[in-house]
Write an enzyme that holds these catalytic residues in place. Structure first.
Site, PDB file in Angstrom:
ATOM      1  N   ASN A  16       0.810  -1.204   0.000  1.00  0.00           N
ATOM      2  CA  ASN A  16       0.000   0.000   0.000  1.00  0.00           C
ATOM      3  C   ASN A  16       0.853   1.268   0.000  1.00  0.00           C
ATOM      4  O   ASN A  16       1.073   1.870  -1.043  1.00  0.00           O
ATOM      5  CB  ASN A  16      -0.961  -0.032   1.181  1.00  0.00           C
ATOM      6  CG  ASN A  16      -2.027   1.039   1.070  1.00  0.00           C
ATOM      7  OD1 ASN A  16      -1.877   2.014   0.360  1.00  0.00           O
ATOM      8  ND2 ASN A  16      -3.120   0.854   1.781  1.00  0.00           N
ATOM      9  N   ASP A  17       1.337   1.651   1.148  1.00  0.00           N
ATOM     10  CA  ASP A  17       2.062   2.918   1.241  1.00  0.00           C
ATOM     11  C   ASP A  17       3.273   2.977   0.314  1.00  0.00           C
ATOM     12  O   ASP A  17       3.642   4.049  -0.154  1.00  0.00           O
ATOM     13  CB  ASP A  17       2.526   3.157   2.688  1.00  0.00           C
ATOM     14  CG  ASP A  17       1.344   3.347   3.627  1.00  0.00           C
ATOM     15  OD1 ASP A  17       0.308   3.843   3.159  1.00  0.00           O
ATOM     16  OD2 ASP A  17       1.463   2.998   4.808  1.00  0.00           O
ATOM     17  N   VAL A  18       3.879   1.817   0.055  1.00  0.00           N
ATOM     18  CA  VAL A  18       5.119   1.821  -0.732  1.00  0.00           C
ATOM     19  C   VAL A  18       4.873   2.089  -2.212  1.00  0.00           C
ATOM     20  O   VAL A  18       5.821   2.209  -2.982  1.00  0.00           O
ATOM     21  CB  VAL A  18       5.900   0.494  -0.573  1.00  0.00           C
ATOM     22  CG1 VAL A  18       6.290   0.295   0.877  1.00  0.00           C
ATOM     23  CG2 VAL A  18       5.105  -0.689  -1.094  1.00  0.00           C
TER      24      VAL A  18
END
Lengths: 95, 466
Positions: free
Chosen positions: B390-392
């Protein structure tokens, strides 16, 4: 030079070795690196052996030492074997 | 048993230290890594043998019992543990080193006290060993609990937490000084107790997404604990090995922090991201203008692609989807598609977590590429498949200065022609930040469990082949 200072020399120089060696480790092997350092930090077993095996050791110290040996042994055996298992997976030949 | 002199023992320790250094050096490449592990095993065997054969060790009963029990436990765990559970195992092993260091220091205190050999410097070193060891132990127990899901993985924050930690640290050191000056057993006991509590209060606020840093940091602590034990016992081997391990963990922590664009202080003392925003799954997503796609749509684009890049994240580990990733790769490669896996340094719960899972599934490491190397390739990829990351992959990290994750290096997934994201729900990642990638025109979301969806893909491809 007092022994504590010698120890400090060794400590600081070892830090430099650690610094340079670890930067060379490939990122894909960071998990095996942690597992391997887990295993080798089991080196505290040496301290545990010295505490437990001392001539004329008191019962309390002996029992404390026994548990230290036990815990460090889990690290040594568990750490090396699980590292080996992981590295074997990285080394499989391509079919 | 044959006895060796102090000098022979010292030489043996030196050989052992060299073997450990070469072992770590071996991890520079997967091809030499296994040999490295064997060198480390040899180093450990030499160290233990040299200690047992030295003049200091006289009684063997408790030692043999301890090694036998510990050896069996360690072996059984190492052979049975699932690769997805590696972060927990590592946390557990860190806690053992920490506790062993505490016990060695306490045992040394008792032995030296009985022999009347205590002095201020020694007691200071003992205190250092106990404090570092105790923090490592209780911190690792908390990390284990979080990784195992026994304790909430969310950042636990409470008012005055920094003040509490600071007071605890000051009190711990205060009692250590009092102990070193007066040999007071009560101060020793209070200091030990406070150090255990400090490990607990330091780690409990830290959230799941920061686990790669925490695991690395505790790895570092376990090394410093061993080094402190070495100072206490005036054992150079312990000092060398402790420094190596301590630095290894410290460098990994640094690499992880850079990969999240965070300072180590921010992680250790922070508590970041509240994950307060929780969507209602698909319905909620549709309102925000997210496209959802079926497995067939992804297959349609993937089977004729030239290049597919798969981005695995923690979701893949949770769903145990690595084996179906391998099948997916094979099915696509059979159609002439080039398949690569892109790894962000903090994907998963510990450094290198994804690499191990992909290796477990027999995916050759040549196909698994690190972030810096693969980022230029996204623009030429036909399809990117995001599996539980997700965040990456959040482009906001690059171009939205208001985003909490702004400045974090990310995988340029959004530059591919088509992006498919396998997701269980619209819940944001652990940082609690909305992912702008999902709202891009070239992005479609496939809702479902990573394993179910990827197995579905494999079955479709297999079916189409017949």
């Amino acid at each position: 030079m007092p022994e504590t200072l010698v120890a400090l020399y060794i400590f600081v120089l070892s830090c430099f070795i650690g610094y340079w060696v670890i930067w060379g480790v490939t990122p894909s092997l960071h998990t095996p690196l942690i597992a391997l350092t887990n295993a080798i930090s089991g080196i505290v077993i040496v301290g545990a052996l010295l505490v437990t095996g001392l001539e004329g050791v008191g019962t309390t110290a002996e029992i404390i030492g026994f548990f230290a040996v036990l815990l460090a042994s889990i690290n040594v055996f568990g750490g090396f074997l699980v590292t080996n298992r992981m590295l074997a997976m990285f080394n499989k030949k391509k079919k | 048993m044959m006895e060796i002199s102090v000098n022979v023992q010292a030489i043996a320790y030196l050989v052992s230290a060299i073997l450990f250094i070469l072992a770590l050096k071996g991890l520079t490449h997967p091809a030499s890594a296994r040999r490295g592990n064997y060198l480390a095993m040899a180093g450990m065997a030499i160290a233990i043998a040299a200690t047992l054969m030295g003049s200091e060790v006289r009684s063997y009963g408790f030692i043999l019992a301890g090694v036998a029990v510990g050896g069996v436990i360690g072996t059984v765990i190492a052979l049975r543990i699932q690769m997805t559970a590696m972060p927990q195992l590592v946390a557990a092993l860190h806690s053992f080193v920490g506790m062993a260091a505490v016990l060695v220091a306490l045992g040394t205190f008792l032995n030296k006290q009985a022999d009347g050999l205590l002095n201020g410097v020694l007691m200071g070193e003992l205190s250092a060993g106990i404090i570092i060891g105790a923090i490592t132990f209780s911190g690792s127990v908390i990390a284990f609990g979080k990784l195992q899901g026994m304790i909430s993985g969310r950042p636990v924050k409470f008012k005055g937490q920094h003040l509490l930690n600071a007071l605890l640290a000051i009190a711990t050191i205060g009692f250590a000084v009092h102990f070193a000056l007066t040999e007071s057993t009560l101060s020793l006991a209070i200091m030990t107790l406070l150090a255990f509590i400090l490990g607990f209060t330091l780690i409990i606020p830290i959230g799941g997404a920061d686990m790669p840093v925490i695991v690395s940091m505790l790895n570092s602590y376990s090394g410093w604990a061993a080094a402190a034990t070495g100072f206490t016992l005036q054992n150079n081997l312990l000092i060398i090995v402790g420094a190596l391990v301590g630095f290894s963990g410290a460098i990994l922590s640094l690499i992880m922090c850079r990969a999240m664009n965070r300072s180590i202080f921010n992680v250790v003392f922070g508590g970041f991201g509240t994950a307060a925003v929780e969507g209602d799954g698909v319905a909620d997503a549709a309102q925000k203008g997210v496209k959802s796609a079926a497995i067939e749509d992804a297959i349609y684009w993937m089977e004729d692609a030239n290049k597919v890049i798969i981005i695995p994240g923690y979701g893949m580990a949770v769903a145990q989807a690595q084996h179906s990733m391998k099948e997916l790769m094979e099915q696509l490669e059979a159609r002439g598609v080039e398949v690569k896996f892109a790894i962000h340094p903090v994907a998963g719960r510990m450094p290198g977590h994804m690499n191990v899972l992909l290796a477990e599934a027999d995916i050759p490491y040549e196909n698994v590429i690190e972030m810096d190397e693969i980022n230029p390739e996204f623009a030429t990829a036909d399809v990117v498949l995001v599996v539980g990351a997700n965040d990456v992959v959040n482009p906001a990290a690059k171009d939205d200065p208001t985003s909490p994750i702004y400045g974090m290096p990310v995988l340029d997934a959004g530059k591919a022609h088509h992006v498919f994201v396998i997701k269980r729900s619209m819940r944001p990642g652990y940082s609690g930040v909305e992912n702008r990638l999902y709202y891009q025109d070239n992005t479609s979301l496939i809702f479902g469990d990573a394993k179910d969806v990827s197995e579905g893909m494999v079955n479709q491809l297999k079916g189409a082949a017949h």
